[in-house]
Write an enzyme that holds these catalytic residues in place. Sequence first.
Site, mmCIF file in Angstrom:
data_model
loop_
_atom_site.group_PDB
_atom_site.id
_atom_site.type_symbol
_atom_site.label_atom_id
_atom_site.label_comp_id
_atom_site.label_asym_id
_atom_site.label_seq_id
_atom_site.Cartn_x
_atom_site.Cartn_y
_atom_site.Cartn_z
ATOM 1 N N TRP A 108 74.807 39.845 -34.963
ATOM 2 C CA TRP A 108 74.372 39.014 -36.084
ATOM 3 C C TRP A 108 74.467 39.786 -37.392
ATOM 4 O O TRP A 108 74.198 40.991 -37.437
ATOM 5 C CB TRP A 108 72.912 38.599 -35.916
ATOM 6 C CG TRP A 108 72.595 37.685 -34.781
ATOM 7 C CD1 TRP A 108 72.007 38.039 -33.593
ATOM 8 C CD2 TRP A 108 72.810 36.267 -34.725
ATOM 9 N NE1 TRP A 108 71.857 36.920 -32.796
ATOM 10 C CE2 TRP A 108 72.338 35.826 -33.455
ATOM 11 C CE3 TRP A 108 73.364 35.335 -35.598
ATOM 12 C CZ2 TRP A 108 72.397 34.486 -33.067
ATOM 13 C CZ3 TRP A 108 73.421 34.012 -35.206
ATOM 14 C CH2 TRP A 108 72.942 33.592 -33.956
ATOM 15 N N CYS A 169 70.144 43.718 -34.232
ATOM 16 C CA CYS A 169 70.862 43.088 -35.346
ATOM 17 C C CYS A 169 70.174 41.801 -35.815
ATOM 18 O O CYS A 169 70.063 41.551 -37.018
ATOM 19 C CB CYS A 169 72.313 42.799 -34.961
ATOM 20 S SG CYS A 169 72.539 41.859 -33.436
#
Length: 224
Positions: A108, A169
């Site tokens: 992400w 993330c």
Amino acid sequence: MAKRNSDKIVLSYNDCLIRASDLALLQGPHWLNDVIIGFYFEHLDVKFNKNENKELYFISPELTQLMKMTDPSEYSVLLDPADMLESKCIFFPLNNCNSRDTAGGSHWSLLVYCKRDKTCYHFDSSKGYNNSIASKFAKNLMNFLLDKNEPSKKFLESDCPQQDNAYDCGIYVLCLTDIVTENAIKTGRVDGCDCSKAKNLVPTKRTELLHLINELKRKSSVTE
């Protein structure tokens, strides 16, 4: 089907359904899925947009993925450009999944469009990982929102703290969203954010999310 039925719903919050398996991702060192990220973006939308005018526009992971895999000529079917252009900033949680119809991927990052300076800012806690995805999507997005020949539109890779594991993330995306949101509310801008603060926010974000979900669950049970 039996497995899904045993995965009980923990919280129903606007358009989000959080199940026990989603909640478990916050109880250990796990990669966040689109449900948890979508829930938090939904929470921020409720928190900051008290009326019909969205000062800050939080796009769900599912819609971001669909836009990313769709020709920009079709964006107007998914979103109203007039509504988007009224917002100070638009937030997109980007995933490196290459499927239009399914969740997945492994990383992400956060893309934020700032109306004031007609710029897309990309925040990636594993710098370079989602760069090509973000730059292509940003170009499509700005061509949709702005005149294609607009000379001032830009895409910038923003400095931010880097994760030191393979699973945080999504947590970084949420913490960086908090930081950018705070700055946008005060100044209407993205630049000038102190992204270094994310490093200190990350270790407690999972606990904060668990508390938030439990509090919303408690409130919903009181009103039932």
